[in-house]
Design a protein around this motif. Structure first.
Motif: not given
Lengths: 562, 332
Positions: A135-146
């Protein structure tokens, strides 16, 4: 699920790890065999040095400077049934790195030091996601928040950009767990994840791990030395002693039909605290030794230029009143941050409260107010009130011999010198159960329990009247802890000491103390005889605190999913 | 952040004022003044000096005014960018400065860059492969570099270059470029000369940095967060560079504060031995001959450099370490 639940996700066979040494090798673990099953929790118990943590690291194939001498660790994919043997892989190879963090994740005891202090929580979770997911960084950040949301961290969108030191202990451990589960591993290895936390936070973390395990069908390998925790969460238990598994079986069988004498010893040690008989109430003289009245202590904040009001201060203690009677052991319990340590420091003159008094009656019968700096000026109070600290490793100067450490208070106060001093140190060492021949050695040559004995010898060297023991046994293993507690009881009887015992472990307090004061957010919410408070608490906070203590019996599980 | 900066700048100004008093007092401390030591030197070499000249000099520089007035005159000059006149070199202080500051900065900064560029990889290697042959080698060389005085190294280097290669390495320019204007040729000539002093000045510093970094990194390598990062599946190389090295850099960054003042104060002896046209030999001469304006300006300038250096290193530390950043008063 496509596979039968009994199909293991990890098989360990004949696993042995050695620490190479100049003369021969030290066998950290020898010939371990066990399976981890999906959706099940296997607890590894044993005292420090029994090889639990090495086992966990061997599964990840990160054991350097030790080496895996033989055996196999096979991870089996739950969908495809493909298996992969890990010990034969290069320890830094791509194959093993694809397993670490993605299929087997790990959390550790010290959530503070296990997270990088200079990266945000988010950066550290995102790193793990980017390593294993496309995944790209934006998506990774979203997953981290999840992931942070999944471990119930409040407002994860903001928490993700915080640094570990801005989190509380419990939150850090949640963040660790978030990082571990971010890539949805099949196996979670938890190495003493709740040992550094107080009981209520421990209960929350245990619940969280169980919730995530149920949701995702993870297999959990849980390392602990606390039999109460084992009874609470385990499906299977492996008891380790000196690098070997001496007994392995379902939790009920381990607790109710233990076969190995060592297992029995561990259970007895934990039940010993639990089932101790009520202590006779010591006769109460007419005057308390220390009378604490209405103490208020606050930290920080800035004074207004125009008035005496203080803004933004943190209140550490609020109208605390207590008395310590001669010859009694007074327990002070509460979660971290409840103000118990601050109270101890007020009594040692370290913190000056805003208001209130703590009247101490000294040996000559003079009254001294411990909240006034003047009371400490002639050092008599320091001779009569001594401290024992929590960490037996950092509270002894590593560059001084045991003789120098114990002799120091005697020397400073000019009470003895030369041969007489040596003799007194020897006597002190024997009194705390060490041998006088150990005088010449340095602290690093001693185990944790022995070091704590040295700390006790130093504390009683000046024949004090009061000892303040701040979490003095919380860094010790079960059986060693019991020995230190018995030593304190003996010393109390022998020397007529009064002890203020600050602890978060209810079991220890119940065993050792005559009376208990329960603290919560800087206030004393309940005081009473130890057994009354522990067995029939009145205050609602105390009830919550007591019910959070795991009982060492799997048939009395207390944790309820909230 | 702005508040923090303003606070720091105000503190710096006050410190500077206090420093100017100290500098002035120190300069006044030895008996006599520049004029008396000037006369003494002249009469030592058999010359005489007209009393009228002396009197003019005394009057012009207010040598006989009360101490406070002298201080005020000096300070006022400084504030106007008027640094005074060097009796010793018979040049305005400002001119001496402008001639030498660029070269001084170039030499010292080059030395620092070399120091860091060499020390960081060696330090990391030494810590990660502790007790390997490479580590022992670095340790031995490091102690050697620390133990050998810079000027001795400079002398040995000069000797070797001259006897074996027939090259003189003193100075920073060949004679024909000494007073020439900057051009590509002069620059190339500078490059050909500058390596020797840079090498000499950088050795000891490199050795020290290697030791500091190695010790810091050894502490950090065993921290649990390193294991956490490896358990994530990160490559060992990347783990080391991203986590422990980053934390171990903190003490190195704080040394940046001391680097700037070394532009003037360090490597006296090296600069004299290698005949470098930098500021440090000037400071020595000024102090020896009680050349008040020159010495005072140099010392004050050093103070300014120290403060700027400390500010830079504090800001850098705050930038790389959030624990410091969030703890700074007035930062948020």
């Amino acid at each position: 699920m496509s596979t039968s639940p009994e199909q293991p996700v990890l098989q360990v066979r004949k696993l042995s790890v050695d620490f190479p040494h100049k003369d021969g090798a030290f066998h950290a673990i020898e010939s371990l065999n066990f399976d981890l099953l999906p959706g099940k929790t296997t607890c590894f118990v044993g005292e420090s040095g029994s090889g639990k943590s090495v086992t966990a690291r061997a599964i990840m194939n990160i054991v350097d400077p030790a080496i895996i001498t033989q055996g196999s660790v096979t991870i089996i994919d739950r969908e495809s049934q493909n298996s992969l043997e890990l010990t034969s892989l290069d320890t830094d190879s791509e194959e093993i790195r694809a397993v670490r963090g993605a299929r087997i994740a790990m959390i550790f005891q010290e959530p503070m030091s296990s997270l990088s202090p200079v990266h945000t929580i988010g950066q550290q979770i995102v790193e793990a996601i980017l390593l294993h997911q496309d995944v790209n960084e934006t998506e990774a950040r979203k997953r981290a928040i999840e992931a942070l949301k999944a471990v119930h961290i409040h407002s994860p969108e903001r928490a993700v950009d915080r640094y570990p030191f801005e989190y509380s202990g419990g939150m850090r451990q949640r963040a660790m767990i978030a990082m571990a589960i971010a890539c949805e591993p099949d196996i979670l290895i938890a190495d003493e994840p709740t040992t550094a936390l107080d009981v209520t936070t421990q209960a929350e973390i245990l619940l969280l791990i169980r919730e995530l395990q149920r949701k995702r069908g993870m297999s959990v390998m849980f390392i602990t030395h606390d039999m109460g925790v084992v009874a609470e969460i385990a499906d299977d238990v492996a008891v380790m002693l000196n690098g070997r598994i001496v007994e392995h079986g379902p939790v009920d069988q381990i607790f109710h039909a233990p076969k190995h004498p060592y297992t029995r010893k561990l259970i007895d040690a934990s039940l010993g605290l639990e089932q101790a008989a009520a202590r006779p109430v010591p006769p109460r003289p007419d005057k308390p030794l220390i009378q604490i009245d209405d103490i208020r202590l606050q930290f920080g904040g800035h004074k207004s230029w125009f008035s005496k009001t203080v803004y933004g201060a943190v209140v550490a203690l609020e109208s605390v009143s207590l008395s310590l009677w001669p010859g009694e052991i007074l327990g002070i319990v509460g979660e971290s941050g409840s103000g118990k340590t601050s109270l101890g420091r007020v009594l040692m003159g370290r913190y000056k409260p805003v208001s209130g008094s703590a009247i101490y009656t000294d040996r000559q019968g003079r009254e001294r107010d411990l909240t006034q700096a003047a009371s400490f000026r002639d050092k008599q109070v320091y001779r009569e009130i001594r401290m024992i600290f929590q960490d037996p490793y950092s509270s002894l100067n590593p560059r001084m011999t045991v003789e120098q450490i114990i002799a120091e208070p005697l020397r400073i106060n000019g009470l003895a010198s030369g041969n007489e001093l040596r003799e007194r140190v020897a006597n002190l060492l024997e009194r705390v159960g060490l041998s006088a021949s150990m005088m010449e050695r340095y602290p690093h040559a001693f185990s944790g329990g022995q070091r704590q004995r040295i700390g006790i010898a130093r504390a009683i060297a000046l024949e004090p009247r009061v000892i303040i023991a701040d979490e003095s046994t919380s860094a010790l293993d079960g059986s060693v802890r019991a020995q230190i507690l018995d030593l304190l009881l003996d010393l109390r009887d022998e020397l007529g000491l009064s002890i203020i015992f600050i602890a978060h472990d209810i079991g220890v307090v119940r065993y050792l103390c005559d009376r208990v004061a329960v603290m919560h957010r800087g206030r004393v919410v309940e005081t009473g005889l130890a057994h009354q408070v522990c067995d029939a608490p009145v205050d609602s906070y105390t009830q919550r605190l007591i019910s959070a203590v795991p009982r060492p019996d799997p048939r009395q599980r207390g944790l309820r999913s909230a | 952040m702005t508040l923090y900066l303003v606070r720091r700048l105000v503190t710096m100004l006050l410190t500077l004022l206090a420093l100017s008093v100290v500098v002035f007092v120190v300069i006044q401390l030895p008996p006599g003044d520049f004029i008396t030591s000037y006369i003494a030197r002249l009469s030592g070499s058999g010359e005489t000096i007209d009393q009228a000249v002396i009197d003019t000099l005394r009057e012009r520089y207010q040598m006989d005014a009360p101490i406070l007035a002298q201080y005020w005159a000096w300070l006022k000059g400084m504030l106007h960018g008027e640094f005074g006149y060097s009796f010793e070199m018979k040049l305005p202080v400002a001119q001496i400065f402008s001639e030498r500051i660029g070269i001084s900065l170039a030499v010292e900064l080059l030395a620092v860059v070399v120091m860091w560029a060499v020390a960081i990889p060696i330090g990391i290697y030494s810590a990660v492969r502790q007790y390997s042959i490479g580590d022992y080698f670095a340790t031995v060389i490091g102690f050697f570099g620390l133990a050998v005085p810079n000027f001795l190294f400079a002398l040995v280097l000069m000797y070797i270059c001259y006897v074996w290669f027939g090259v003189t390495i003193t100075g920073l320019f060949s004679p024909e470029y000494m007073n020439a204007k900057w051009s590509l040729d002069r620059f190339l000539d500078f490059v050909q000369h500058v390596w020797a002093p840079v090498l000499v000045i950088a050795t000891a510093g490199t050795a020290q940095l290697v030791r500091v970094l190695r010790a810091n990194l050894l502490d950090e390598l065993n921290k649990p967060y390193v294991l956490t990062a490896r358990a994530k599946g990160l490559e060992k190389r990347k783990v080391i560079m991203r986590y422990p090295v980053r934390v171990a850099m903190n003490p190195l960054v704080s040394t940046i504060g001391w680097v700037l003042p070394t532009v003037i104060s360090s490597s006296f002896v090296t600069a004299i031995v290698l005949n470098l046209p930098t500021l440090s030999p000037i400071l020595l001469r000024a102090l020896l001959s009680q050349d008040m304006y020159l010495a005072g300006a140099l010392i004050l300038f050093m103070g300014v450099l120290t403060m700027i250096g400390t500010l830079i290193s504090d800001l850098l530390l705050a930038w790389i370490d959030p624990r410091i950043r969030l703890g700074m008063v007035g930062a948020n």
